[in-house]
Design a protein around this motif. Structure first.
Motif, PDB file in Angstrom:
ATOM      1  N   ASP A   1       0.872  -1.166   0.000  1.00  0.00           N
ATOM      2  CA  ASP A   1       0.000   0.000   0.000  1.00  0.00           C
ATOM      3  C   ASP A   1       0.915   1.224   0.000  1.00  0.00           C
ATOM      4  OD1 ASP A   1      -2.296  -1.507   0.101  1.00  0.00           O
ATOM      5  OD2 ASP A   1      -2.331  -1.543   2.288  1.00  0.00           O
ATOM      6  N   ILE A   2       0.642   2.161  -0.871  1.00  0.00           N
ATOM      7  CA  ILE A   2       1.544   3.301  -1.046  1.00  0.00           C
ATOM      8  C   ILE A   2       1.346   4.291   0.100  1.00  0.00           C
ATOM      9  CG2 ILE A   2       2.186   5.187  -2.596  1.00  0.00           C
ATOM     10  CD1 ILE A   2       1.048   3.450  -4.878  1.00  0.00           C
ATOM     11  N   PRO A   3       2.415   4.687   0.790  1.00  0.00           N
ATOM     12  CA  PRO A   3       2.289   5.651   1.904  1.00  0.00           C
ATOM     13  C   PRO A   3       2.133   7.065   1.355  1.00  0.00           C
ATOM     14  CG  PRO A   3       4.585   5.047   1.611  1.00  0.00           C
ATOM     15  CD  PRO A   3       3.808   4.220   0.626  1.00  0.00           C
ATOM     16  N   TRP A   4       0.895   7.442   1.038  1.00  0.00           N
ATOM     17  CA  TRP A   4       0.645   8.691   0.320  1.00  0.00           C
ATOM     18  C   TRP A   4       1.049   9.928   1.117  1.00  0.00           C
ATOM     19  CZ3 TRP A   4       0.084   8.156  -4.600  1.00  0.00           C
ATOM     20  CH2 TRP A   4      -0.537   7.018  -5.129  1.00  0.00           C
ATOM     21  N   ASP A   5       1.163   9.835   2.428  1.00  0.00           N
ATOM     22  CA  ASP A   5       1.577  11.002   3.198  1.00  0.00           C
ATOM     23  C   ASP A   5       3.058  11.297   3.024  1.00  0.00           C
ATOM     24  OD1 ASP A   5       2.111   8.578   4.513  1.00  0.00           O
ATOM     25  OD2 ASP A   5       2.284   9.585   6.451  1.00  0.00           O
ATOM     26  N   ARG A   6       3.817  10.349   2.465  1.00  0.00           N
ATOM     27  CA  ARG A   6       5.261  10.518   2.322  1.00  0.00           C
ATOM     28  C   ARG A   6       5.735  10.526   0.872  1.00  0.00           C
ATOM     29  NH1 ARG A   6       4.259   7.095   6.592  1.00  0.00           N
ATOM     30  NH2 ARG A   6       5.133   7.688   8.597  1.00  0.00           N
ATOM     31  N   VAL A   7       4.997   9.847  -0.008  1.00  0.00           N
ATOM     32  CA  VAL A   7       5.442   9.746  -1.395  1.00  0.00           C
ATOM     33  C   VAL A   7       4.284  10.078  -2.333  1.00  0.00           C
ATOM     34  CG1 VAL A   7       7.143   7.967  -0.821  1.00  0.00           C
ATOM     35  CG2 VAL A   7       4.868   7.295  -1.624  1.00  0.00           C
ATOM     36  N   MET A   8       4.621  10.237  -3.608  1.00  0.00           N
ATOM     37  CA  MET A   8       3.631  10.431  -4.651  1.00  0.00           C
ATOM     38  C   MET A   8       4.108   9.697  -5.896  1.00  0.00           C
ATOM     39  SD  MET A   8       4.559  14.437  -5.461  1.00  0.00           S
ATOM     40  CE  MET A   8       3.316  14.621  -6.715  1.00  0.00           C
ATOM     41  N   LEU A   9       3.215   9.525  -6.859  1.00  0.00           N
ATOM     42  CA  LEU A   9       3.558   8.908  -8.130  1.00  0.00           C
ATOM     43  C   LEU A   9       3.399   9.933  -9.239  1.00  0.00           C
ATOM     44  CD1 LEU A   9       1.680   5.471  -7.902  1.00  0.00           C
ATOM     45  CD2 LEU A   9       4.042   5.965  -7.258  1.00  0.00           C
ATOM     46  N   VAL A  10       4.255   9.822 -10.241  1.00  0.00           N
ATOM     47  CA  VAL A  10       4.120  10.624 -11.451  1.00  0.00           C
ATOM     48  C   VAL A  10       4.219   9.678 -12.634  1.00  0.00           C
ATOM     49  CG1 VAL A  10       5.008  12.541 -12.824  1.00  0.00           C
ATOM     50  CG2 VAL A  10       5.146  12.628 -10.325  1.00  0.00           C
ATOM     51  N   ALA A  11       3.242   9.750 -13.531  1.00  0.00           N
ATOM     52  CA  ALA A  11       3.198   8.868 -14.697  1.00  0.00           C
ATOM     53  C   ALA A  11       3.371   9.693 -15.964  1.00  0.00           C
ATOM     54  CB  ALA A  11       1.874   8.109 -14.740  1.00  0.00           C
ATOM     55  N   PHE A  12       4.168   9.149 -16.874  1.00  0.00           N
ATOM     56  CA  PHE A  12       4.441   9.797 -18.151  1.00  0.00           C
ATOM     57  C   PHE A  12       3.951   8.877 -19.275  1.00  0.00           C
ATOM     58  CE2 PHE A  12       7.441  11.165 -15.023  1.00  0.00           C
ATOM     59  CZ  PHE A  12       7.602  12.529 -15.240  1.00  0.00           C
ATOM     60  N   HIS A  13       3.180   9.435 -20.191  1.00  0.00           N
ATOM     61  CA  HIS A  13       2.666   8.662 -21.319  1.00  0.00           C
ATOM     62  C   HIS A  13       3.007   9.373 -22.621  1.00  0.00           C
ATOM     63  CE1 HIS A  13       0.041   5.601 -19.324  1.00  0.00           C
ATOM     64  NE2 HIS A  13       0.251   6.416 -18.314  1.00  0.00           N
ATOM     65  N   VAL A  14       3.500   8.599 -23.572  1.00  0.00           N
ATOM     66  CA  VAL A  14       3.842   9.132 -24.888  1.00  0.00           C
ATOM     67  C   VAL A  14       2.587   9.322 -25.731  1.00  0.00           C
ATOM     68  CG1 VAL A  14       5.071   8.641 -27.045  1.00  0.00           C
ATOM     69  CG2 VAL A  14       6.160   8.165 -24.844  1.00  0.00           C
ATOM     70  N   GLY A  15       1.601   8.464 -25.535  1.00  0.00           N
ATOM     71  CA  GLY A  15       0.446   8.425 -26.419  1.00  0.00           C
ATOM     72  C   GLY A  15       0.657   7.401 -27.519  1.00  0.00           C
ATOM     73  N   PRO A  16      -0.360   7.120 -28.309  1.00  0.00           N
ATOM     74  CA  PRO A  16      -0.240   6.074 -29.336  1.00  0.00           C
ATOM     75  C   PRO A  16       0.817   6.406 -30.388  1.00  0.00           C
ATOM     76  CG  PRO A  16      -2.534   6.675 -28.946  1.00  0.00           C
ATOM     77  CD  PRO A  16      -1.706   7.694 -28.248  1.00  0.00           C
ATOM     78  N   THR A  17       1.581   5.391 -30.763  1.00  0.00           N
ATOM     79  CA  THR A  17       2.549   5.515 -31.852  1.00  0.00           C
ATOM     80  C   THR A  17       2.255   4.430 -32.878  1.00  0.00           C
ATOM     81  OG1 THR A  17       4.189   4.034 -30.858  1.00  0.00           O
ATOM     82  CG2 THR A  17       4.269   6.347 -30.216  1.00  0.00           C
ATOM     83  N   LEU A  18       2.602   4.684 -34.122  1.00  0.00           N
ATOM     84  CA  LEU A  18       2.283   3.749 -35.195  1.00  0.00           C
ATOM     85  C   LEU A  18       3.347   2.677 -35.380  1.00  0.00           C
ATOM     86  CD1 LEU A  18       0.848   6.211 -37.864  1.00  0.00           C
ATOM     87  CD2 LEU A  18      -0.393   4.773 -36.238  1.00  0.00           C
TER      88      LEU A  18
END
Length: 366
Positions: A75-92
């Motif tokens: 379980d993520i300890p949200w009071d101490r850490v956070m997540l950041v997600a990066f998405h390129v999007g669809p590629t051919l």
């Protein structure tokens, strides 16, 4: 001491105090770590997600992958850490990636995340297969804003991290085994491979109180293949040499004495998963995580990856299977299955470990 001398002395004390205060206020860069990356998501455009609580995380999972369940071990300890997600999007076509290069402190009390979009270089062998690359990182929660600096590159993610390994939360990425092989092995002879999500879990033990801390279960893929004697779904927990030899003989029709003998039963155990008979080639099975939702419960989550509709496959009968080695763990072990449609894309380079890394394409595993 005359009046001028006293004034200079006071100024010197004030200057020293200001320097000391500045030194005390200097902030170190936050610890961070890649916890997930992959090449297939449902995000329809280039996007970044800053995720600060469980509700936002579940909403993100639903948006990006069509599910709300997390496969992280803790379980993520949200009071101490956070997540950041990066998405390129669809590629051919293949050849695109996204990854974080560094995270630096910013004023006031924020951080700046430097990340890279990897595009195919001129002449790079690619395949006309749709991908949607992404990476998720965990970082210590800053008190200020999160800023971003993006750059374009042709340096692959594994090459960059091989030269600039990330150290955070007591972990190093990429992790190397005793042969010096990274988890993300390149493929032999540029043959196609199935790129599936590799999950790297940081050591979060310091972020939990003693009452709730549950150490991660160390595990790794041991062997896998496409053919066995089990034509039905079969899971097996193996605790000792006698059980191992019996399993090996029944699963592969060999003499019990031919079972491999390199598992350390005093501190390890094995888990085998057979998904039954498939009427066409291309289906694989792999374990994606082992979690401990409660102190006495262990969940082995595995994925059955089948060819996407319309993918040409060999018309052969197969019985996909995988075996993992894991720390011996007391408790009830259960299984959770997830089905996905696979994307087969080309690998690159040569495997220099002689198959010892356990790569999907480089052979035998450890």
């Amino acid at each position: 001491m005359n009046r001028i001398g006293k004034a200079l002395f006071v100024l010197l004390i004030l200057a020293t105090a200001m320097v000391a205060s500045a030194q005390i206020s200097v902030r170190r860069a936050p610890e961070w770590f890649p916890v997930d990356y992959g090449y297939d998501s449902q995000v329809s455009s280039e996007r970044r997600f800053v995720i600060q609580n469980q509700t936002e995380y579940e909403d993100y999972l639903q948006t990006a992958f069509g599910r709300r369940r997390s496969h992280l071990r803790f379980d993520i300890p949200w009071d101490r850490v956070m997540l950041v997600a990066f998405h390129v999007g669809p590629t051919l076509n293949t050849g695109y990636e996204v990854y974080v290069e560094s995270i630096q402190v910013a004023i006031p009390n924020g951080v700046t995340i430097n990340y890279a979009h990897k595009n195919p270089y001129f002449g790079e062998p690619t395949q006309m297969v749709r991908t949607s690359p992404y990476m998720i990182v965990m970082l210590e929660r800053p008190s200020g804003q999160v800023g971003f600096i993006k750059k374009l590159t042709t340096v692959p993610m594994d090459t960059y991290y091989g030269r600039n390994p990330i150290r955070g939360f007591g972990c190093t990425y990429p992790a190397y085994n005793s042969w010096g092989c990274p988890h993300s092995c390149a493929c032999c002879n540029n043959e196609p491979r199935l790129l599936y999500t590799e999950v790297y879990y940081p050591n979060l033990s310091n972020y939990f109180s003693g009452a709730t801390a549950m150490p991660a279960i160390q595990w790794r893929t041991y062997k896998d293949g496409g053919f066995s004697k089990h034509n039905e779904l079969h899971t097996r927990i193996i605790n000792n040499e006698a059980e191992w030899q019996s399993y090996w003989s029944k699963a592969f029709g060999e003499s019990p004495s031919q079972a491999p003998r390199d598992i350390q039963w005093g501190k390890e155990m094995a888990v085998a998963i057979h998904v039954g008979e498939m009427r066409a080639g291309g289906t694989k099975v792999y374990v994606e995580s082992i979690s401990r939702p409660r102190p006495h419960d262990v969940v082995v989550s595995y994925v059955v990856s089948s060819p996407a509709p319309g993918t040409p496959v060999a018309q052969v009968i197969s019985q996909p299977w995988v075996i993992i080695r894991m720390d011996r763990s007391a408790g009830n072990i259960s299984f959770a299955r997830r089905n996905v449609s696979q994307r087969v894309i080309p690998g690159g380079g040569n495997c220099n470990c002689g198959g010892k890394c356990g790569c999907k394409c480089c052979g035998r595993g450890q």
